[in-house]
Design a protein around this motif. Structure first.
Motif, PDB file in Angstrom:
ATOM      1  N   HIS A  66       0.816  -1.221   0.000  1.00  0.00           N
ATOM      2  CA  HIS A  66       0.000   0.000   0.000  1.00  0.00           C
ATOM      3  C   HIS A  66       0.847   1.267   0.000  1.00  0.00           C
ATOM      4  O   HIS A  66       0.490   2.242   0.681  1.00  0.00           O
ATOM      5  CB  HIS A  66      -0.952   0.010   1.200  1.00  0.00           C
ATOM      6  N   VAL A  67       1.928   1.262  -0.774  1.00  0.00           N
ATOM      7  CA  VAL A  67       2.738   2.476  -0.819  1.00  0.00           C
ATOM      8  C   VAL A  67       3.025   2.851  -2.279  1.00  0.00           C
ATOM      9  O   VAL A  67       2.125   3.223  -3.010  1.00  0.00           O
ATOM     10  CB  VAL A  67       4.028   2.336   0.031  1.00  0.00           C
ATOM     11  N   PHE A  68       4.244   2.707  -2.722  1.00  0.00           N
ATOM     12  CA  PHE A  68       4.697   3.288  -3.987  1.00  0.00           C
ATOM     13  C   PHE A  68       4.036   2.634  -5.212  1.00  0.00           C
ATOM     14  O   PHE A  68       3.411   3.309  -6.039  1.00  0.00           O
ATOM     15  CB  PHE A  68       6.214   3.148  -4.057  1.00  0.00           C
ATOM     16  N   SER A  69       4.203   1.327  -5.337  1.00  0.00           N
ATOM     17  CA  SER A  69       3.625   0.635  -6.485  1.00  0.00           C
ATOM     18  C   SER A  69       2.108   0.745  -6.477  1.00  0.00           C
ATOM     19  O   SER A  69       1.466   0.859  -7.533  1.00  0.00           O
ATOM     20  CB  SER A  69       4.043  -0.840  -6.468  1.00  0.00           C
ATOM     21  N   TYR A  70       1.531   0.730  -5.301  1.00  0.00           N
ATOM     22  CA  TYR A  70       0.076   0.779  -5.137  1.00  0.00           C
ATOM     23  C   TYR A  70      -0.514   2.062  -5.708  1.00  0.00           C
ATOM     24  O   TYR A  70      -1.467   2.024  -6.494  1.00  0.00           O
ATOM     25  CB  TYR A  70      -0.230   0.649  -3.645  1.00  0.00           C
ATOM     26  N   ILE A  71       0.058   3.221  -5.335  1.00  0.00           N
ATOM     27  CA  ILE A  71      -0.478   4.461  -5.876  1.00  0.00           C
ATOM     28  C   ILE A  71      -0.177   4.578  -7.370  1.00  0.00           C
ATOM     29  O   ILE A  71      -0.908   5.249  -8.108  1.00  0.00           O
ATOM     30  CB  ILE A  71       0.033   5.706  -5.119  1.00  0.00           C
ATOM     31  N   GLY A  72       0.882   3.882  -7.820  1.00  0.00           N
ATOM     32  CA  GLY A  72       1.223   3.927  -9.232  1.00  0.00           C
ATOM     33  C   GLY A  72       0.176   3.281 -10.113  1.00  0.00           C
ATOM     34  O   GLY A  72      -0.337   3.899 -11.050  1.00  0.00           O
ATOM     35  N   ILE A  73      -0.188   2.035  -9.804  1.00  0.00           N
ATOM     36  CA  ILE A  73      -1.079   1.306 -10.715  1.00  0.00           C
ATOM     37  C   ILE A  73      -2.550   1.620 -10.472  1.00  0.00           C
ATOM     38  O   ILE A  73      -3.415   1.104 -11.177  1.00  0.00           O
ATOM     39  CB  ILE A  73      -0.847  -0.210 -10.641  1.00  0.00           C
ATOM     40  N   THR A  74      -2.831   2.494  -9.502  1.00  0.00           N
ATOM     41  CA  THR A  74      -4.217   2.888  -9.236  1.00  0.00           C
ATOM     42  C   THR A  74      -4.441   4.352  -9.613  1.00  0.00           C
ATOM     43  O   THR A  74      -5.019   4.659 -10.643  1.00  0.00           O
ATOM     44  CB  THR A  74      -4.584   2.640  -7.767  1.00  0.00           C
ATOM     45  N   ALA A  81      -4.666  11.510 -11.607  1.00  0.00           N
ATOM     46  CA  ALA A  81      -3.373  11.943 -11.090  1.00  0.00           C
ATOM     47  C   ALA A  81      -2.273  11.808 -12.136  1.00  0.00           C
ATOM     48  O   ALA A  81      -2.361  11.007 -13.068  1.00  0.00           O
ATOM     49  CB  ALA A  81      -3.002  11.125  -9.845  1.00  0.00           C
ATOM     50  N   ASP A  82      -1.243  12.619 -11.950  1.00  0.00           N
ATOM     51  CA  ASP A  82       0.002  12.512 -12.700  1.00  0.00           C
ATOM     52  C   ASP A  82       1.069  11.951 -11.761  1.00  0.00           C
ATOM     53  O   ASP A  82       0.865  11.881 -10.549  1.00  0.00           O
ATOM     54  CB  ASP A  82       0.424  13.881 -13.229  1.00  0.00           C
ATOM     55  N   LYS A  83       2.227  11.621 -12.321  1.00  0.00           N
ATOM     56  CA  LYS A  83       3.287  11.043 -11.493  1.00  0.00           C
ATOM     57  C   LYS A  83       3.662  11.954 -10.339  1.00  0.00           C
ATOM     58  O   LYS A  83       3.849  11.500  -9.211  1.00  0.00           O
ATOM     59  CB  LYS A  83       4.532  10.748 -12.337  1.00  0.00           C
ATOM     60  N   GLY A  88      12.303  12.705 -13.967  1.00  0.00           N
ATOM     61  CA  GLY A  88      13.397  11.752 -13.810  1.00  0.00           C
ATOM     62  C   GLY A  88      13.360  10.970 -12.521  1.00  0.00           C
ATOM     63  O   GLY A  88      14.034   9.936 -12.409  1.00  0.00           O
ATOM     64  N   ASP A  89      12.598  11.438 -11.539  1.00  0.00           N
ATOM     65  CA  ASP A  89      12.501  10.714 -10.272  1.00  0.00           C
ATOM     66  C   ASP A  89      11.466   9.606 -10.422  1.00  0.00           C
ATOM     67  O   ASP A  89      10.308   9.862 -10.755  1.00  0.00           O
ATOM     68  CB  ASP A  89      12.097  11.667  -9.154  1.00  0.00           C
ATOM     69  N   ALA A  90      11.874   8.354 -10.191  1.00  0.00           N
ATOM     70  CA  ALA A  90      10.987   7.185 -10.322  1.00  0.00           C
ATOM     71  C   ALA A  90      10.344   7.152 -11.710  1.00  0.00           C
ATOM     72  O   ALA A  90       9.126   7.192 -11.859  1.00  0.00           O
ATOM     73  CB  ALA A  90       9.930   7.170  -9.227  1.00  0.00           C
ATOM     74  N   GLY A  91      11.194   7.056 -12.730  1.00  0.00           N
ATOM     75  CA  GLY A  91      10.712   7.036 -14.100  1.00  0.00           C
ATOM     76  C   GLY A  91       9.739   5.907 -14.392  1.00  0.00           C
ATOM     77  O   GLY A  91       8.900   6.024 -15.292  1.00  0.00           O
ATOM     78  N   PHE A  92       9.813   4.830 -13.631  1.00  0.00           N
ATOM     79  CA  PHE A  92       8.895   3.713 -13.852  1.00  0.00           C
ATOM     80  C   PHE A  92       7.453   4.122 -13.598  1.00  0.00           C
ATOM     81  O   PHE A  92       6.526   3.550 -14.187  1.00  0.00           O
ATOM     82  CB  PHE A  92       9.280   2.505 -12.989  1.00  0.00           C
ATOM     83  N   LEU A  93       7.244   5.132 -12.725  1.00  0.00           N
ATOM     84  CA  LEU A  93       5.890   5.623 -12.500  1.00  0.00           C
ATOM     85  C   LEU A  93       5.416   6.504 -13.654  1.00  0.00           C
ATOM     86  O   LEU A  93       4.219   6.545 -13.957  1.00  0.00           O
ATOM     87  CB  LEU A  93       5.812   6.392 -11.184  1.00  0.00           C
ATOM     88  N   GLN A  94       6.345   7.200 -14.317  1.00  0.00           N
ATOM     89  CA  GLN A  94       5.966   7.942 -15.514  1.00  0.00           C
ATOM     90  C   GLN A  94       5.540   6.986 -16.620  1.00  0.00           C
ATOM     91  O   GLN A  94       4.604   7.261 -17.377  1.00  0.00           O
ATOM     92  CB  GLN A  94       7.121   8.819 -16.000  1.00  0.00           C
ATOM     93  N   ASP A  95       6.203   5.835 -16.697  1.00  0.00           N
ATOM     94  CA  ASP A  95       5.801   4.819 -17.674  1.00  0.00           C
ATOM     95  C   ASP A  95       4.399   4.301 -17.379  1.00  0.00           C
ATOM     96  O   ASP A  95       3.623   4.038 -18.306  1.00  0.00           O
ATOM     97  CB  ASP A  95       6.794   3.653 -17.663  1.00  0.00           C
ATOM     98  N   ILE A  96       4.075   4.175 -16.098  1.00  0.00           N
ATOM     99  CA  ILE A  96       2.712   3.791 -15.725  1.00  0.00           C
ATOM    100  C   ILE A  96       1.738   4.889 -16.150  1.00  0.00           C
ATOM    101  O   ILE A  96       0.676   4.633 -16.731  1.00  0.00           O
ATOM    102  CB  ILE A  96       2.613   3.537 -14.208  1.00  0.00           C
ATOM    103  N   ASN A  97       2.086   6.129 -15.873  1.00  0.00           N
ATOM    104  CA  ASN A  97       1.246   7.274 -16.221  1.00  0.00           C
ATOM    105  C   ASN A  97       0.949   7.321 -17.722  1.00  0.00           C
ATOM    106  O   ASN A  97      -0.166   7.621 -18.148  1.00  0.00           O
ATOM    107  CB  ASN A  97       1.949   8.556 -15.785  1.00  0.00           C
ATOM    108  N   ASP A  98       1.966   6.988 -18.529  1.00  0.00           N
ATOM    109  CA  ASP A  98       1.864   7.118 -19.989  1.00  0.00           C
ATOM    110  C   ASP A  98       1.488   5.818 -20.697  1.00  0.00           C
ATOM    111  O   ASP A  98       1.375   5.799 -21.922  1.00  0.00           O
ATOM    112  CB  ASP A  98       3.200   7.604 -20.552  1.00  0.00           C
ATOM    113  N   THR A 106       8.997  -1.645 -12.327  1.00  0.00           N
ATOM    114  CA  THR A 106       9.168  -1.827 -10.880  1.00  0.00           C
ATOM    115  C   THR A 106       7.827  -1.943 -10.159  1.00  0.00           C
ATOM    116  O   THR A 106       7.678  -2.772  -9.242  1.00  0.00           O
ATOM    117  CB  THR A 106       9.973  -0.655 -10.306  1.00  0.00           C
ATOM    118  N   ALA A 107       6.846  -1.140 -10.529  1.00  0.00           N
ATOM    119  CA  ALA A 107       5.538  -1.202  -9.872  1.00  0.00           C
ATOM    120  C   ALA A 107       4.848  -2.525 -10.161  1.00  0.00           C
ATOM    121  O   ALA A 107       4.246  -3.138  -9.268  1.00  0.00           O
ATOM    122  CB  ALA A 107       4.654  -0.039 -10.323  1.00  0.00           C
TER     123      ALA A 107
END
Length: 494
Positions: A66-74, A81-83, A88-98, A106-107
């Motif tokens: 219920h932390v980083f990956s969780y808010i990413g894929i939800t 929401a946006d990243k 450049g910080d936690a680029g894997f979350l930008q990939d989720i966003n896009d 990682t998420a």
């Protein structure tokens, strides 16, 4: 100190078994048992049974649950929401966003690992506690809690990945390579666990204050209603939601923003939430709030999961829920501090007020003592409203959706007029809209868009390519496919 579940009890024997996923077990098999306790010799008495169940609850605070990956894929994956943070910080979350992520994201990997570790802990209890000589009523309750939590983990997993390995017991070494079964079979498994929990758990009012946060019969029925909703089984969802509403165990909390403050923890509206407690040495809290906290002035977080322009525009005029959900640059906080985001975040940087805390916990300790709300009564009322509309009962649907809007008005009758349409299609969209603004930034929106069949249309309007037949689910982590020797297959399109 607040009344919380005592998550601080360490279950040493179980902890050593939790460092890897379900199909990558070789590493831990050669480790010496810490303190000479293992799952084979740990489950001996009532205290150890309770400790083992508490260890499942403590896993709800895990970084991969219920932390980083969780808010990413939800949230970040959704139009809410946006990243956030800085480029450049936690680029894997930008990939989720896009929607440019792949099976090495990682998420995607974190959720698989974290939630299956939770399944493992639950299976240890379900397998071993029945053999303990102890109070039978407590035994049934503890098993019910474990099955509730196992169902919770699997419900999140099936919405994330679709078909899954079905692990209903601790595995022997020669069983580690498990193939996936259909999502329909997984849903049947989830329903069975929630039904058992509903039949064997107390109601919320039957727990003493010191035990608030444990799974309840009402929570099991509420989740089961949502499970049916996600399968378009509207009559079943409606009937279960009606049972919970008629129980009188829950009611809307009068102050919407107060739900997410200290006074709103385990309130009348809380059906299920993750209990936390801030300890000086860490270990009882979560980084859920810290990763979403303000980055800049005041500097109490990492600045991820920024509410989007699209969410800002979704609220009706003067809806108090907008200010209760989103922190903008220049806002004055209850502490008197004026928000000035880190300039490196760019224009229109925003933060989730629902995740806001006045203090910043020591970095790395996961020491936020704020609970994580997972299921509110407002959510249940909107499930009941949606199901009622789909089965041809618009009057009941209107009653429930307007209950939510009435609370949102906060006594101002000049805003948020009652929904009045009885046209099924129009009322459906009104309920979808109410779900969005009522539950915004609470990690529901993305899964809602997928189940409603509206994801492609919504993301196209944002210039994002969402591909039908692919993006309904995330990819299975490539590492899990590799370790399984091919027994686990990949989702289409990845």
């Amino acid at each position: 100190m607040k009344n919380k579940i005592n998550h601080k009890i360490a279950v040493i024997g179980l902890g050593i078994l939790m460092s890897v996923g379900i199909v990558s077990c070789e590493d831990y098999l050669e480790k010496a048992p810490l303190g000479q306790l293992t799952s084979e010799n740990f489950f001996k008495d009532e205290l150890q049974a309770t400790q083992a169940v508490n260890a499942i609850y403590s896993h709800l605070r895990n970084f991969n649950v219920h932390v980083f990956s969780y808010i990413g894929i939800t949230d970040i994956a959704s139009d809410d929401a946006d990243k956030g943070s800085v480029p450049g910080d936690a680029g894997f979350l930008q990939d989720i966003n896009d929607f440019t992520f792949d099976a090495n994201n990682t998420a995607v990997n974190g959720i698989w690992s974290g939630y299956f570790q939770g399944v493992f802990r639950a299976n240890q209890v379900i397998e071993n506690v029945p053999e303990i000589d102890m109070d039978e009523e407590l035994k049934s309750r503890l098993i019910g809690e474990a099955r509730f939590l196992r169902a919770y983990f699997y419900f999140f997993l099936v919405r994330t990945y679709g078909d899954l390995p079905l692990i209903d017991r601790p595995l022997n070494p020669d069983e580690y390579s498990q193939a996936r079964v259909s999502k329909e079979e997984i849903y049947e498994f989830i329903e069975e666990d929630f039904r058992f929990a509903a039949a064997n758990l107390p109601e919320k009012s039957e727990y003493p204050a010191s035990e608030l946060g444990r799974a309840t019969s009402g929570a099991a029925k509420s989740f089961l209603a949502k499970v049916h909703l996600f399968q378009n089984e509207y009559q079943e969802a409606y009937d279960l939601a009606q049972e919970v509403i008629a129980s009188g165990e829950y009611e809307l909390y009068p102050d919407y923003e107060g739900i997410f403050r200290r006074e709103g923890e385990h309130s009348s509206e809380s059906i299920f939430e993750v209990s936390t407690v801030a300890l000086e040495a860490g270990g009882g809290g979560s980084q859920f709030n810290e990763v979403q906290g303000i980055r800049g002035n005041p500097n109490n977080g990492w600045g991820f999961n920024g509410p989007s322009d699209d969410l800002m525009a979704a609220y009706e005029e003067n809806d108090p829920r907008l200010a209760a959900t989103i922190i903008n640059e220049g806002d004055t906080l209850p502490s008197g501090e004026v928000v000035m985001p880190d300039p490196n975040m760019g224009e229109n940087a925003r933060f989730s007020r629902k995740a806001w805390l006045p203090e910043r916990p020591p970095s790395g300790f996961g020491n936020s003592g704020a609970n994580i709300r997972l299921f509110r009564y407002a959510d249940l009322l909107l499930i009941a409203a949606e199901a009622a509309n789909e089965i041809g009962n618009p009057s009941q649907a209107l009653e429930y959706v307007n209950m939510v809007r009435e609370r949102a008005r906060q006594g101002n009758e000049d805003i948020l007029p009652d929904v009045a349409t009885t046209d099924q299609a129009d009322l459906r969209m009104a309920i979808y809209q109410e779900r969005r603004v009522e539950l915004a930034m609470e990690q529901h929106r993305y899964f809602d868009l997928v189940r409603q069949g509206r994801a492609q249309e919504v993301f196209a309007e944002l210039g994002i390519t969402w591909t039908p037949g692919k993006h309904e689910v995330y990819p299975v982590p490539q590492s899990e496919i590799d370790i399984s020797g091919g027994s686990i297959t990949q989702n289409p399109g990845y």
